[in-house]
Design an enzyme around this catalytic site. Structure first.
Site, PDB file in Angstrom:
ATOM      1  N   VAL A  66       0.825  -1.209   0.000  1.00  5.84           N
ATOM      2  CA  VAL A  66       0.000   0.000   0.000  1.00  5.84           C
ATOM      3  C   VAL A  66       0.856   1.255   0.000  1.00  5.84           C
ATOM      4  CG1 VAL A  66      -1.934  -1.142   1.162  1.00  5.84           C
ATOM      5  CG2 VAL A  66      -0.201   0.046   2.536  1.00  5.84           C
ATOM      6  N   ASN A  92      -7.059  -0.600   5.904  1.00  4.02           N
ATOM      7  CA  ASN A  92      -6.805  -1.450   7.065  1.00  4.02           C
ATOM      8  C   ASN A  92      -5.360  -1.910   7.196  1.00  4.02           C
ATOM      9  OD1 ASN A  92      -7.619  -3.615   9.181  1.00  4.02           O
ATOM     10  ND2 ASN A  92      -6.764  -4.836   7.500  1.00  4.02           N
ATOM     11  N   SER A 150      -6.521   3.780  15.632  1.00  4.41           N
ATOM     12  CA  SER A 150      -6.175   2.986  16.812  1.00  4.41           C
ATOM     13  C   SER A 150      -6.247   3.855  18.058  1.00  4.41           C
ATOM     14  CB  SER A 150      -4.752   2.429  16.640  1.00  4.41           C
ATOM     15  OG  SER A 150      -4.249   1.923  17.856  1.00  4.41           O
ATOM     16  N   TYR A 163       3.822   4.671  15.048  1.00  2.87           N
ATOM     17  CA  TYR A 163       2.466   4.137  14.897  1.00  2.87           C
ATOM     18  C   TYR A 163       1.428   5.125  15.439  1.00  2.87           C
ATOM     19  CZ  TYR A 163      -1.355   0.710  15.322  1.00  2.87           C
ATOM     20  OH  TYR A 163      -2.548   0.040  15.227  1.00  2.87           O
ATOM     21  N   LYS A 167      -1.447   6.992  13.207  1.00  2.00           N
ATOM     22  CA  LYS A 167      -2.863   6.773  13.488  1.00  2.00           C
ATOM     23  C   LYS A 167      -3.569   8.064  13.885  1.00  2.00           C
ATOM     24  CE  LYS A 167      -3.348   2.437  12.505  1.00  2.00           C
ATOM     25  NZ  LYS A 167      -4.067   2.097  11.256  1.00  2.00           N
TER      26      LYS A 167
END
Length: 258
Positions: A66, A92, A150, A163, A167
């Site tokens: 992706v 996702n 998340s 991360y 997010k």
């Protein structure tokens, strides 16, 4: 209102990270609700297995990263070739590269940003362009996009600044796209997961961290992939026709009050 309100029979949905875990469960749920899936994943073997399980008339596949903008366009083309149109997307796909801030490598930072943030943008942009072009040709431009975020993007997390940052960025992406594309009837929402029983969360669910996390979840248990995909399907369906720019936490109550 009847059961058809929640049907996905009018949806052809790109699902990234569809080879395992939440992505696979989501592909299965979409097909069960009458939809069709363009499954995207790095693992070509996992995609072939999913296509066999769902049926070639219900599932097209694209193997690739992706983080490559070309793969997003390939997914649009695959969906059009297989189903005539694409009007849904779930961003996702995900990876983790853990490390404390002062020790994190540039590669670990960039890899996670590329997949979670840039990758989500590439696919969102590709679908938006496709739908807007359809609208200019006199066809329906209606579509539904769900970006997966998340708890790390709302509360922060230790050892995963890459991360958590990515997010959190997804939340902003959702709101901007929702505002820009409302006039095209393209809805964009976010679902933020807590700890779901998948290979990506094995460390958190292990003995070292298990009790610490469970004590903070009012429902007192981890989420199952099969149950956390249901709110995503709701947002893809006509039942959510007046919902856009929203962030839905699916985490057993972990972020109550935020």
């Amino acid at each position: 209102m009847n059961d058809s309100t929640f049907s996905l029979s009018n949806r052809q949905v790109i699902v990234t990270g569809a080879g395992q875990g939440i992505g696979r469960a989501l592909g299965e749920a979409i097909v069960q609700l009458g939809g069709r899936v363009v499954a995207v994943d790095l693992n070509a073997e996992a995609l072939a297995n999913l296509r066999e399980a769902l049926g070639p008339d219900r599932c097209a596949t694209v193997a690739g990263s992706v983080a490559d903008p070309a793969v997003a366009q390939q997914a649009i083309e695959a969906g059009v070739a297989a189903f005539g149109n694409v009007n849904g997307l779930v961003n996702n796909a995900g990876v983790t590269r853990t490390g404390m801030i002062d020790k994190m490598s540039i590669d670990a930072w960039q890899t996670v940003i590329d997949v979670h943030l840039s990758g989500s943008f590439y696919f969102l942009q590709a679908l938006g362009r496709h739908l807007i072009a359809r609208g200019k040709e006199g066809a329906s431009s209606s579509g539904a996009i769900v970006n997966i975020s998340s708890d790390a993007g709302r509360r922060g997390t230790i050892g995963q600044i890459n991360y958590g940052t990515a997010k959190a960025g997804v939340l902003g992406m959702t709101m901007c796209a929702a505002r820009e594309w409302a006039r095209h009837d393209i809805r964009v929402n976010t679902v933020g997961f807590g700890v779901v029983e998948t290979p990506m969360t094995e460390t958190i669910r292990g003995e070292k961290f298990r009790d610490t996390y469970l004590q903070q979840i009012p429902l007192g248990r981890w989420g199952a992939a099969e149950e956390v995909v249901r709110p995503v399907c709701f947002l893809l369906s006509d039942a959510a026709s007046y919902v856009t720019g929203q962030h839905l936490s699916v985490n057993g109550g972990y972020t109550i009050g935020l």
